[in-house]
Motif scaffolding. Sequence first.
Motif, short mmCIF file in Angstrom:
data_model
loop_
_atom_site.label_atom_id
_atom_site.label_comp_id
_atom_site.label_asym_id
_atom_site.label_seq_id
_atom_site.Cartn_x
_atom_site.Cartn_y
_atom_site.Cartn_z
N LEU A 82 -11.09 4.17 3.23
CA LEU A 82 -10.36 3.00 2.75
C LEU A 82 -8.92 3.34 2.43
N GLN A 83 -8.72 4.48 1.79
CA GLN A 83 -7.37 4.93 1.43
C GLN A 83 -6.53 5.15 2.69
N ALA A 84 -7.10 5.80 3.70
CA ALA A 84 -6.38 6.09 4.94
C ALA A 84 -5.99 4.80 5.66
N GLN A 85 -6.77 3.75 5.48
CA GLN A 85 -6.47 2.47 6.13
C GLN A 85 -5.61 1.56 5.26
N GLY A 86 -5.18 2.06 4.11
CA GLY A 86 -4.30 1.29 3.24
C GLY A 86 -5.01 0.17 2.51
N LEU A 87 -6.30 0.34 2.25
CA LEU A 87 -7.07 -0.73 1.60
C LEU A 87 -7.36 -0.47 0.12
N LEU A 88 -6.74 0.55 -0.46
CA LEU A 88 -6.86 0.80 -1.90
C LEU A 88 -5.48 0.70 -2.52
#
Length: 89
Positions: A82-88
């Motif tokens: 999620l972090q890598a996809q910018g979702l946090l």
Amino acid sequence: MNLTKAIQRKSENVLITNLGDELVMMHLETGNYITLNNLARVIWEKIENPVTADELIAYLLSKYNVSETQCKHETYKFLDSLQAQGLLL
């Protein structure tokens, strides 16, 4: 992963739809589709409000019959994704 820092999802720029037991999300900025199974969906819903990784792990362990090691590994892997996809936040 910082176990004491609060984790919260970033819901803007994400379209979400239910597909059976799964949740399908489309990140509008990247065009990427993400399919969440039941457990990933529980995590996504739980991080709607800020929660630490420790609190999240404790919650999951109270709900599911899984070893702490496996729970941590899978949860961190999902949160890293999620972090890598910018979702946090």
